[in-house]
Structure formats: C-alpha cells, structure tokens
Design an enzyme around this catalytic site. Structure first.
Site, mmCIF file in Angstrom:
data_model
loop_
_atom_site.group_PDB
_atom_site.id
_atom_site.type_symbol
_atom_site.label_atom_id
_atom_site.label_comp_id
_atom_site.label_asym_id
_atom_site.label_seq_id
_atom_site.Cartn_x
_atom_site.Cartn_y
_atom_site.Cartn_z
ATOM 1 N N LYS A 119 -2.850 -3.111 -3.870
ATOM 2 C CA LYS A 119 -1.951 -3.145 -3.247
ATOM 3 C C LYS A 119 -1.765 -3.943 -2.096
ATOM 4 C CE LYS A 119 -3.064 1.068 -1.190
ATOM 5 N NZ LYS A 119 -4.734 1.039 -1.645
ATOM 6 N N ARG A 150 -0.390 8.475 3.316
ATOM 7 C CA ARG A 150 -1.306 8.927 2.807
ATOM 8 C C ARG A 150 -2.198 10.637 2.608
ATOM 9 N NH1 ARG A 150 -6.540 4.271 2.970
ATOM 10 N NH2 ARG A 150 -4.685 2.425 3.044
ATOM 11 N N ARG A 173 -14.352 -8.910 -2.367
ATOM 12 C CA ARG A 173 -13.297 -8.481 -1.810
ATOM 13 C C ARG A 173 -13.315 -9.631 -0.603
ATOM 14 N NH1 ARG A 173 -8.586 -4.286 -0.125
ATOM 15 N NH2 ARG A 173 -10.841 -3.625 0.847
ATOM 16 N N ARG A 232 -14.121 -7.490 4.456
ATOM 17 C CA ARG A 232 -13.484 -6.829 5.477
ATOM 18 C C ARG A 232 -15.311 -5.985 5.661
ATOM 19 N NH1 ARG A 232 -8.265 -4.534 3.101
ATOM 20 N NH2 ARG A 232 -9.782 -2.037 3.474
ATOM 21 N N ARG A 251 -14.390 6.052 1.345
ATOM 22 C CA ARG A 251 -12.967 5.567 0.795
ATOM 23 C C ARG A 251 -12.080 6.572 -0.433
ATOM 24 N NH1 ARG A 251 -13.391 0.120 2.428
ATOM 25 N NH2 ARG A 251 -11.472 -0.361 2.021
HETATM 26 P P1 AP5 Z 1 -6.850 -4.885 -2.262
HETATM 27 O O1 AP5 Z 1 -5.007 -5.866 -2.834
HETATM 28 O O2 AP5 Z 1 -7.230 -5.518 -1.163
HETATM 29 O O3 AP5 Z 1 -6.763 -4.204 -2.486
HETATM 30 P P2 AP5 Z 1 -5.653 -2.981 -2.209
HETATM 31 O O4 AP5 Z 1 -4.995 -1.667 -2.879
HETATM 32 O O5 AP5 Z 1 -4.822 -3.533 -1.204
HETATM 33 O O6 AP5 Z 1 -6.935 -2.055 -1.380
HETATM 34 P P3 AP5 Z 1 -7.261 -1.534 0.143
HETATM 35 O O7 AP5 Z 1 -8.943 -2.001 0.437
HETATM 36 O O8 AP5 Z 1 -6.590 -2.643 1.248
HETATM 37 O O9 AP5 Z 1 -6.940 -0.350 0.178
HETATM 38 P P4 AP5 Z 1 -7.214 0.288 1.761
HETATM 39 O O10 AP5 Z 1 -6.443 1.558 0.978
HETATM 40 O O11 AP5 Z 1 -8.968 0.817 1.809
HETATM 41 O O12 AP5 Z 1 -7.624 -0.288 2.652
HETATM 42 P P5 AP5 Z 1 -5.925 -0.494 3.596
HETATM 43 O O13 AP5 Z 1 -6.393 -1.411 4.462
HETATM 44 O O14 AP5 Z 1 -4.768 -0.103 3.054
HETATM 45 O O15 AP5 Z 1 -7.160 -6.178 -3.605
HETATM 46 C C1 AP5 Z 1 -8.874 -5.428 -3.778
HETATM 47 C C2 AP5 Z 1 -10.283 -7.100 -4.239
HETATM 48 O O16 AP5 Z 1 -8.714 -6.868 -5.716
HETATM 49 C C3 AP5 Z 1 -9.171 -8.486 -3.406
HETATM 50 O O17 AP5 Z 1 -10.533 -8.586 -3.504
HETATM 51 C C4 AP5 Z 1 -8.592 -8.369 -4.566
HETATM 52 O O18 AP5 Z 1 -8.476 -9.614 -4.668
HETATM 53 C C5 AP5 Z 1 -8.785 -7.978 -5.912
HETATM 54 N N1 AP5 Z 1 -7.693 -7.446 -6.891
HETATM 55 C C6 AP5 Z 1 -6.481 -7.002 -6.701
HETATM 56 N N2 AP5 Z 1 -5.670 -7.130 -7.505
HETATM 57 C C7 AP5 Z 1 -5.827 -7.015 -8.973
HETATM 58 C C8 AP5 Z 1 -5.976 -7.669 -10.342
HETATM 59 N N3 AP5 Z 1 -5.396 -7.232 -11.335
HETATM 60 N N4 AP5 Z 1 -7.378 -8.349 -11.113
HETATM 61 C C9 AP5 Z 1 -8.567 -8.960 -10.749
HETATM 62 N N5 AP5 Z 1 -8.807 -8.499 -9.320
HETATM 63 C C10 AP5 Z 1 -7.730 -7.807 -8.872
HETATM 64 O O19 AP5 Z 1 -7.018 0.784 5.548
HETATM 65 C C11 AP5 Z 1 -8.313 0.355 5.813
HETATM 66 C C12 AP5 Z 1 -8.349 1.893 6.505
HETATM 67 O O20 AP5 Z 1 -7.398 1.782 7.695
HETATM 68 C C13 AP5 Z 1 -8.514 2.819 5.778
HETATM 69 O O21 AP5 Z 1 -10.064 3.159 5.549
HETATM 70 C C14 AP5 Z 1 -7.968 3.913 6.805
HETATM 71 O O22 AP5 Z 1 -9.113 4.158 8.104
HETATM 72 C C15 AP5 Z 1 -7.265 3.403 7.520
HETATM 73 N N6 AP5 Z 1 -6.028 3.351 7.655
HETATM 74 C C16 AP5 Z 1 -5.183 2.839 6.727
HETATM 75 N N7 AP5 Z 1 -4.181 2.878 6.522
HETATM 76 C C17 AP5 Z 1 -4.191 4.097 6.745
HETATM 77 C C18 AP5 Z 1 -2.768 5.745 6.868
HETATM 78 N N8 AP5 Z 1 -1.578 5.923 6.627
HETATM 79 N N9 AP5 Z 1 -3.449 6.911 7.256
HETATM 80 C C19 AP5 Z 1 -4.853 6.969 8.222
HETATM 81 N N10 AP5 Z 1 -5.206 5.721 7.757
HETATM 82 C C20 AP5 Z 1 -5.055 4.977 7.346
#
Ligand code: AP5
Length: 231
Positions: free
Chosen positions: A13, A95, A134, A167, A178
C-alpha cells in the site's frame, strides 16, 4: 475523488501510494505514516499511541478518525485556495467497520463519497518475506526492500540521502499479530465495498511497476461511477 488502498501488511500500500498519488494528483492520507510522525515528534498523541503501535495493535478509532478528519479538512482548504489536488488516496484507513462508517459520514457531510476501493492481494508467505526485508527512510519515508527494491547505496535514501532503517513494528511477533488483526478486523471491509459495487481486486504478487499500472487503470475505470454512486 476518494480512493482507498486496502490490503494486508506488506501488500505494498505504502509503496504504491507514493507512486499513484503523484500520477493522479491526489493527496496521501496514510494513517500509519501520521502515527509514526506523531511518535517521532513526541507529541501528546505520539506518547499515547507508542506502546500500542509497537505491539502491532490498532490505535483506537476515535484517535484515528480525528486525524483523518483533520487531513480531509486540510485538503478542502487547499482546494478552495486553488490547489490542483483532485482528492485523497487513503493508505491503511479505514481498517474497521467503525472507521469505514466514520469516513462515509465525513465525506457525506461534504456531499462526497468514496470513489473506489482497490484491494491488493498477496499470499501470506510473500508478505512475511517482504516485511522482513522492508527498510524505510527515516527522513522522507520512502519505502525500500533489501531483497526486491534496495537503495542504490546501502542504507542511504536515493531521494533525500537520509538513513534507511527497519521499522520498530517489523519484528516477527508484531508482524504476525498485524496480519491476524487484518484478517479479523479489516478483511470484512473488502466484502462490504464489493457489495457497494466500488471494489476492484488487484494481484499484488507481481513486480512493483505492474501493480502500479493495474491500480491506476482500476482507479481510472471507476471515475465515471462517482457521479452515479449513492443516487
Ligand atoms: P509496503 O508498501 O511498506 O507495504 P504496506 O502494505 O504499506 O504495509 P505496512 O506494513 O506499511 O502496512 P501496515 O498496514 O502494517 O502499516 P501502517 O504503516 O499502515 O511494502 C512492504 C515491503 O514490500 C517493502 O519493503 C516494499 O519495498 C516491498 N514491496 C512492495 N511491493 C512489492 C512488490 N510488488 N514486489 C516486491 N516487493 C514489494 O500501520 C502501522 C501501524 O499504525 C498499525 O500496526 C497500527 O498500529 C497503526 N495504524 C495505522 N493505521 C491505522 C488505522 N486505520 N487504525 C488503527 N491503527 C492504525
């Protein structure tokens, strides 16, 4: 235009959002990024959420929705001042059902609605591999992967030369939690948006550029639907 990217942790994402928002002139509303910046700045919100965040648990809905509401209001102000932005790209939000209801209400108050929802599908074993590799720039937030998409110079950001780090919530334990939470709380939203007729599923287990092309095509295909949704 209000576009939601939905998918499990590691589905790409953040990676895709960075590419798509500039192509389509959208502002990014990435709740994880907003929380990381609050933690880094040591704000009151940052102090409240750090423990929850590091455990890989969801931040309470009222805090999350308040942040998003502020960002939507900022977008509206920028548009009134003549900004070329045409809408928002939501990454990691909503979410939960509560968050999805809140977003619908916030947009309805402005006479708007969610335009399209893109669900990015990736198998769990690929997700675990991606999250282990990552790395993220501590300054500009650009996302890398030591195996699939490394920076040109080890641990140095190509964009801003900042340090590229792992991270805090990418430990094996937090990642497992998660992914389980995603299945429990967020996956049901995919069905909800499918029933509303605004969902497109995209295969995210391909090279990054192909995923970007598929998402952009899916968003563009749905643009005419905006005018009719909710009528
Ligand atoms: P990446 O793009 O970083 O993946 P992502 O889907 O963004 O995964 P996240 O782990 O960031 O999602 P998340 O939902 O846990 O984290 P968030 O920051 O939102 O890609 C991952 C890796 O794969 C990278 O190394 C990339 O290079 C690689 N990659 C990508 N595409 C690829 C491809 N096609 N081929 C090969 N490699 C690839 O949330 C963090 C925390 O914040 C949560 O745990 C929670 O505590 C809180 N939080 C955030 N939003 C909310 C909410 N709405 N409600 C409550 N708590 C929340």
């Amino acid at each position: 235009m209000h576009v939601i990217l939905i998918g499990p942790q590691g589905s790409g994402k953040g990676t895709q959002s960075e590419r798509i928002r500039s192509q389509l002139n959208l502002t990014s509303i990435a709740t994880g990024e907003l929380f990381r910046s609050a933690i880094k700045d040591g704000t009151e919100l940052g102090k409240q959420i750090q423990l929850i965040y590091d455990r890989g648990e969801l931040i309470p809905d009222h805090l999350t929705v308040a942040l998003v509401e502020e960002r939507i209001a900022n977008l509206a102000r920028e548009q009134e001042r003549g900004s070329p932005l045409v809408g928002a790209l939501y990454d990691g939000f909503p979410r939960t059902y509560g968050q999805a209801d809140a977003l619908d209400r916030l947009l309805a108050d402005r006479g708007e609605a969610v335009t399209s929802v893109i669900a990015i599908d990736v198998p769990r074993e690929t997700l675990m591999r991606r999250l282990a590799g990552r790395r993220v720039c501590a300054v500009c937030g650009r996302v890398y992967n030591v195996d699939f998409d490394p920076p040109t110079i080890d641990a140095v950001c190509d964009t801003c030369r900042g340090p590229v780090l792992q991270r805090a919530d990418d430990t094996q334990e937090a990642v497992g939690k998660r992914l389980d939470l995603y299945e429990l709380e967020t996956a049901p939203l995919v069905e909800r948006y499918a029933e509303e007729g605004i969902l497109t599923r995209v295969d995210g287990d391909r090279v990054i550029d192909s995923v970007t092309d598929a998402i952009v095509a899916a968003i563009q295909e749905r643009i005419p639907v905006v005018a009719t949704r909710g009528r």
